[in-house]
Design a protein around this motif. Structure first.
Motif, short mmCIF file in Angstrom:
data_model
loop_
_atom_site.label_atom_id
_atom_site.label_comp_id
_atom_site.label_asym_id
_atom_site.label_seq_id
_atom_site.Cartn_x
_atom_site.Cartn_y
_atom_site.Cartn_z
N SER A 214 -31.81 4.65 29.64
CA SER A 214 -32.59 5.89 29.77
C SER A 214 -32.09 6.97 28.80
CB SER A 214 -32.54 6.43 31.20
OG SER A 214 -31.27 6.99 31.49
N ALA B 182 -32.11 6.75 25.85
CA ALA B 182 -32.92 6.63 24.63
C ALA B 182 -33.55 7.97 24.26
CB ALA B 182 -34.03 5.59 24.84
N ILE B 183 -33.73 8.84 25.24
CA ILE B 183 -34.28 10.17 24.98
C ILE B 183 -33.42 10.91 23.95
CG2 ILE B 183 -34.58 12.46 26.00
CD1 ILE B 183 -35.59 11.12 28.49
N ASN C 277 -33.60 9.24 20.49
CA ASN C 277 -34.87 9.57 19.83
C ASN C 277 -34.86 10.99 19.28
OD1 ASN C 277 -35.96 7.07 20.28
ND2 ASN C 277 -37.50 7.72 21.75
N THR D 36 -29.54 0.33 23.03
CA THR D 36 -30.46 1.47 23.16
C THR D 36 -30.65 2.17 21.81
OG1 THR D 36 -29.74 1.78 25.45
CG2 THR D 36 -30.91 3.60 24.42
N SER E 195 -34.14 2.77 19.77
CA SER E 195 -34.58 4.05 19.23
C SER E 195 -34.97 3.92 17.76
CB SER E 195 -33.47 5.10 19.39
OG SER E 195 -33.85 6.33 18.83
N ASN F 68 -38.32 2.72 17.58
CA ASN F 68 -39.27 3.82 17.85
C ASN F 68 -39.59 4.59 16.58
OD1 ASN F 68 -39.02 5.06 21.23
ND2 ASN F 68 -38.69 2.99 20.50
N TYR G 113 -45.93 0.76 25.78
CA TYR G 113 -44.98 1.79 25.36
C TYR G 113 -45.21 2.23 23.92
CZ TYR G 113 -40.73 4.21 24.11
OH TYR G 113 -39.85 5.16 23.64
N ASN H 248 -40.57 11.18 21.33
CA ASN H 248 -39.83 11.97 22.31
C ASN H 248 -40.53 12.00 23.66
OD1 ASN H 248 -37.90 12.49 20.43
ND2 ASN H 248 -38.43 14.64 20.11
N ALA I 291 -40.62 8.56 25.47
CA ALA I 291 -39.32 8.17 26.02
C ALA I 291 -39.11 8.71 27.43
CB ALA I 291 -38.19 8.64 25.10
N THR J 44 -38.46 6.31 30.23
CA THR J 44 -37.13 5.78 30.52
C THR J 44 -36.39 6.61 31.55
OG1 THR J 44 -36.03 7.03 28.74
CG2 THR J 44 -37.02 4.92 28.14
#
Length: 302
Positions: free
Chosen positions: A97, A99-100, A103, A158, A162, A165, A231, A241, A244, A247
């Protein structure tokens, strides 16, 4: 449509972590991941081609598909599967999680999108929350080294996610739809895994357990084909952003399943840690009051 994609992502990925733990057994993790994305690509790529939904792509696009495949469907999952042997799947989803934050940083590095000041405060909450969440396990000296290895592997995976992404953002700028990039990316990821298996002389075996077969099918069809398509479509529609944010929510589902199937127990310390992590993620996304996310979802809910 955006709300639907968001719900699908949360539900499918929230339940996928326990399925990954069912893959641990006699089959090497490299082979299990190859089975997963090999099957997924065999289902998705021919379907898109036969239905005329596969976009024509330039050679340079295939270079980026390959890189995306390595980031999203190969090396990151090698880290995740290895990590699942050292920590409960629910805790693995919590690390994912984060990943925020990856990103937010990578958006700044690669696309010049400056993160809001709240990201830094959220980072402090996230680090404190992780320490509290894993505190009961870290107190056990015998388990600490393996747990730290699991945390490190999941954090590295992770980061790879990203980077994938960021490549999806590149695809959007070049008008490449998520179905095409996902199909090619999974195919290149599976081929890369096969190359690694060949070079390392990893034996290709099979696990006769029923749960191995069922979890493999679930991971290939739902978590990979459906989950990643949903996703990456979100990333394409509302940005990396905002996408994410999914997550932030699915770890709750993953931890609930981990409590049932893996015997994960709750104490005051790890409960407080989970609260701080979720709060930190919410702050990072400017979600206190849920105004920003609500506006974004409503704006694209057509």
């Amino acid at each position: 449509m955006t709300i639907f994609l968001y719900i699908v992502t949360v539900l499918v990925w929230g339940t996928s972590w326990i399925a990954i733990s069912f893959q641990n057994g006699s089959v090497d993790s490299l082979v299990s991941i190859f089975y997963r994305f090999g099957l997924a690509s065999l289902l998705l790529l021919p379907f898109l081609y036969l239905t005329g939904r596969l976009q024509k792509s330039r050679r340079i696009d295939h270079v980026w598909y390959f890189l995306q495949g390595c980031c999203l469907f190969c090396f990151n999952f090698i880290c995740f599967y290895k990590a699942s042997a050292y920590m409960p799947s629910g805790l693995l989803s919590i690390v994912f999680s984060m990943a925020i934050f990856y990103n937010a940083i990578n958006n700044r590095v690669f696309w010049g999108v400056k993160p809001s000041s709240s990201v830094y405060g959220a980072g402090v909450l996230g680090v404190i929350g992780l320490l509290l969440l894993f505190w009961p396990e870290l107190q056990s000296t015998s388990a600490s080294s393996e747990l730290l290895l699991g945390i490190g592997l999941s954090a590295l995976g992770t980061f790879g996610f990203s980077l994938g992404n960021m490549i999806t953002v590149r695809h959007k700028k070049n008008n490449i739809n998520p179905l095409t990039s996902t199909a090619y990316g999974m195919s290149y990821g599976a081929l890369t895994l096969l190359l690694i298996i060949t070079v390392t002389q990893t034996p290709i075996t099979w696990d006769v357990r029923t749960e191995y077969l069922y979890s493999l099918v679930y991971l290939a069809v739902f978590a990979s084909v459906i989950g990643f398509t949903a996703y990456l479509s979100l990333v394409n529609r509302i940005g990396a952003n905002q996408a994410a944010y999914a997550t932030v929510v699915f770890p709750v589902i993953a931890l609930a399943l981990s409590s049932v199937y893996e015997g994960y127990t709750w104490e005051i310390m790890n409960g407080l840690g989970l609260t701080l992590i979720l709060l930190g993620n919410a702050v990072a996304m400017n979600l206190i009051g849920i105004k920003r996310m609500s506006k974004s979802l409503l704006k694209h809910a057509v």
